[in-house]
Design a protein around this motif. Sequence first.
Motif, PDB file in Angstrom:
ATOM      1  N   ILE A 188     -30.825  -4.761  -5.068  1.00 58.10           N
ATOM      2  CA  ILE A 188     -30.900  -4.783  -6.143  1.00 58.10           C
ATOM      3  C   ILE A 188     -32.426  -4.995  -6.799  1.00 58.10           C
ATOM      4  O   ILE A 188     -32.511  -4.532  -8.202  1.00 58.10           O
ATOM      5  CB  ILE A 188     -30.347  -6.067  -7.089  1.00 58.10           C
ATOM      6  N   ARG A 189     -33.890  -5.098  -6.256  1.00 53.28           N
ATOM      7  CA  ARG A 189     -35.096  -5.190  -6.883  1.00 53.28           C
ATOM      8  C   ARG A 189     -35.416  -4.957  -5.539  1.00 53.28           C
ATOM      9  O   ARG A 189     -35.418  -5.519  -4.950  1.00 53.28           O
ATOM     10  CB  ARG A 189     -34.791  -6.357  -7.786  1.00 53.28           C
ATOM     11  N   VAL A 190     -36.650  -4.552  -6.449  1.00 54.30           N
ATOM     12  CA  VAL A 190     -38.131  -4.317  -5.277  1.00 54.30           C
ATOM     13  C   VAL A 190     -39.454  -4.605  -6.099  1.00 54.30           C
ATOM     14  O   VAL A 190     -40.158  -4.333  -7.177  1.00 54.30           O
ATOM     15  CB  VAL A 190     -38.371  -2.612  -4.960  1.00 54.30           C
ATOM     16  N   THR A 191     -40.149  -5.055  -5.438  1.00 57.60           N
ATOM     17  CA  THR A 191     -41.531  -5.832  -5.691  1.00 57.60           C
ATOM     18  C   THR A 191     -42.568  -5.497  -5.083  1.00 57.60           C
ATOM     19  O   THR A 191     -42.428  -5.149  -3.797  1.00 57.60           O
ATOM     20  CB  THR A 191     -41.182  -7.156  -6.299  1.00 57.60           C
ATOM     21  N   ALA A 192     -44.064  -5.865  -5.629  1.00 57.16           N
ATOM     22  CA  ALA A 192     -44.850  -5.653  -5.254  1.00 57.16           C
ATOM     23  C   ALA A 192     -45.024  -7.347  -3.918  1.00 57.16           C
ATOM     24  O   ALA A 192     -44.322  -8.152  -4.632  1.00 57.16           O
ATOM     25  CB  ALA A 192     -46.476  -5.658  -5.516  1.00 57.16           C
ATOM     26  N   ARG A 193     -46.017  -7.142  -2.910  1.00 55.93           N
ATOM     27  CA  ARG A 193     -45.584  -8.077  -2.502  1.00 55.93           C
ATOM     28  C   ARG A 193     -47.329  -9.519  -2.666  1.00 55.93           C
ATOM     29  O   ARG A 193     -48.366  -8.629  -3.168  1.00 55.93           O
ATOM     30  CB  ARG A 193     -46.539  -8.474  -0.107  1.00 55.93           C
ATOM     31  N   LYS A 194     -46.147 -10.892  -2.490  1.00 58.07           N
ATOM     32  CA  LYS A 194     -47.792 -11.091  -3.534  1.00 58.07           C
ATOM     33  C   LYS A 194     -47.856 -12.843  -2.221  1.00 58.07           C
ATOM     34  O   LYS A 194     -46.821 -13.112  -1.386  1.00 58.07           O
ATOM     35  CB  LYS A 194     -47.229 -12.452  -4.245  1.00 58.07           C
ATOM     36  N   ASN A 195     -49.087 -13.396  -2.083  1.00 57.88           N
ATOM     37  CA  ASN A 195     -49.811 -14.052  -1.822  1.00 57.88           C
ATOM     38  C   ASN A 195     -48.793 -15.695  -2.149  1.00 57.88           C
ATOM     39  O   ASN A 195     -48.359 -15.737  -2.472  1.00 57.88           O
ATOM     40  CB  ASN A 195     -51.064 -13.937  -1.052  1.00 57.88           C
ATOM     41  N   GLU A 196     -50.060 -16.782  -1.382  1.00 65.03           N
ATOM     42  CA  GLU A 196     -49.376 -17.517  -1.100  1.00 65.03           C
ATOM     43  C   GLU A 196     -49.640 -18.232  -3.400  1.00 65.03           C
ATOM     44  O   GLU A 196     -48.465 -19.461  -3.307  1.00 65.03           O
ATOM     45  CB  GLU A 196     -49.682 -19.010  -0.596  1.00 65.03           C
ATOM     46  N   TRP A 197     -50.568 -17.616  -3.880  1.00 69.83           N
ATOM     47  CA  TRP A 197     -50.350 -18.390  -5.302  1.00 69.83           C
ATOM     48  C   TRP A 197     -49.968 -17.172  -6.107  1.00 69.83           C
ATOM     49  O   TRP A 197     -50.001 -17.380  -7.532  1.00 69.83           O
ATOM     50  CB  TRP A 197     -51.878 -18.050  -5.525  1.00 69.83           C
ATOM     51  N   GLY A 198     -48.763 -16.920  -5.544  1.00 72.54           N
ATOM     52  CA  GLY A 198     -47.820 -15.577  -6.412  1.00 72.54           C
ATOM     53  C   GLY A 198     -49.234 -14.910  -6.882  1.00 72.54           C
ATOM     54  O   GLY A 198     -48.007 -13.925  -7.908  1.00 72.54           O
ATOM     55  N   GLU A 199     -49.500 -13.819  -6.290  1.00 71.89           N
ATOM     56  CA  GLU A 199     -50.318 -12.863  -7.130  1.00 71.89           C
ATOM     57  C   GLU A 199     -50.616 -11.583  -6.110  1.00 71.89           C
ATOM     58  O   GLU A 199     -50.109 -11.616  -4.993  1.00 71.89           O
ATOM     59  CB  GLU A 199     -52.229 -13.264  -7.027  1.00 71.89           C
ATOM     60  N   VAL A 200     -50.103 -10.119  -6.647  1.00 70.21           N
ATOM     61  CA  VAL A 200     -50.175  -9.434  -6.128  1.00 70.21           C
ATOM     62  C   VAL A 200     -51.423  -9.152  -5.485  1.00 70.21           C
ATOM     63  O   VAL A 200     -52.624  -8.414  -6.246  1.00 70.21           O
ATOM     64  CB  VAL A 200     -49.574  -7.892  -7.124  1.00 70.21           C
ATOM     65  N   GLU A 201     -51.693  -8.306  -4.124  1.00 72.50           N
ATOM     66  CA  GLU A 201     -52.526  -8.096  -3.837  1.00 72.50           C
ATOM     67  C   GLU A 201     -53.152  -6.558  -3.606  1.00 72.50           C
ATOM     68  O   GLU A 201     -53.671  -6.215  -3.478  1.00 72.50           O
ATOM     69  CB  GLU A 201     -53.232  -8.704  -1.822  1.00 72.50           C
ATOM     70  N   GLU A 202     -50.945  -6.120  -3.058  1.00 75.87           N
ATOM     71  CA  GLU A 202     -52.207  -4.671  -3.441  1.00 75.87           C
ATOM     72  C   GLU A 202     -50.163  -3.629  -3.947  1.00 75.87           C
ATOM     73  O   GLU A 202     -49.467  -4.043  -4.303  1.00 75.87           O
ATOM     74  CB  GLU A 202     -51.573  -3.642  -1.905  1.00 75.87           C
ATOM     75  N   TRP A 203     -50.876  -3.412  -5.050  1.00 77.36           N
ATOM     76  CA  TRP A 203     -49.917  -2.456  -6.579  1.00 77.36           C
ATOM     77  C   TRP A 203     -49.009  -2.032  -5.521  1.00 77.36           C
ATOM     78  O   TRP A 203     -49.079  -0.688  -5.198  1.00 77.36           O
ATOM     79  CB  TRP A 203     -51.278  -1.977  -7.665  1.00 77.36           C
TER      80      TRP A 203
END
Length: 371
Positions: free
Chosen positions: A265-280
């Motif tokens: 139902i959804r595709v998102t970029a992966r996030k680290n433990e701080w909720g930040e995307v590292e690879e767009w």
Amino acid sequence: METKPDLLKITFDGIEVEVEAGTTIMQAARRIAEADASQGHLVPPAMCYYKPLEGSGGKCRACLVKVAQGSAKDTRPMPKLVPSCITMVQDGMVVENVTNPAVLEERKAIVEFLLLNHPLDCPICDQAGECHLQDFAYEHGSSNQRYEEERRTFEKHDIGPYIQLHMTRCILCYRCVYTADQITEKRVHGVLGRGDAAEISTYIEKSIDNDFSGNVIDVCPVGALTDKTYRFKNRVWFSKPVDAHRDCDKCSSHVTLWYRGEEVIRVTARKNEWGEVEEWICNTCRFEKKKTSDWIIEGPTKVLRSSVVSANKYRADTVKKPDFALRLANSQYKPIDDSRPFITDEETVRQLSIENNRKANERSAFENTEN
């Protein structure tokens, strides 16, 4: 011969850590938490700071800390609280975060300020369950609010084929602006107006349609920028995230697939433990590839046990119970004798229930007699 960089020593809430020159107080606190997960509560909250985005930080003031000692050479404290996300460490610096009452009191005021105009949309907002403002308000906010004026409101409008803007929810963190500036060829949206009239918008409703526009959804800490293909489809705690990748000529394609049953139902970029995307990721991966056959599945996404996303549907080796929960259970709940036989016979269960009710009635009658 390679020389190691000189390290600066900083004391953060009584914990010493050595970091390289140019490190901010926020990053030093994260180093402590990365080395010891039990110290994660020491890391200042961040509503506008986003490490992958150059120039972010210093706007929301959520991460204010007290510098009790500027450095080893100048031991004077800084006169005011400083934003930890943009303040560089000095050798011998002493920083107080959760150990300083003034810092905690200031955070209550910041939460109150951010919620002045923010609507109570949590029951219908797609960001609920993964909203940084929810977490910030729960951890540092107050149940009371003194604001009596009418909240500012804006009309919802589409700013592209895939994105809808709810400016009423926006806290003006500027993350989406930095994202468009740094990963796209030409930014067509930004902050228009000043003061209480400031808003995120496009020039004469110009559409945001570049290949990486969907990343502004991932960086938004609230529900101001939402995915039109996902709106109102599901709550995040009812879905199951899975790591996956595919061959893509535009981006790294390392994503998280969010399943409802067997449907993506959804595709998102992966996030680290701080909720930040590292690879767009590109819009093709995000919006157009929503079949399991489009992806190579890597396995379940690792989710913090404290997150509502876990919802008791992960194995023990994937989601670990936090130590504080075990300590709380040991201190407030009596241990259960697991050696007792597990009774499943219906007649035995019925007889035991009758006996327990009889004993409860006798205790109640005895207490009434004494009174």
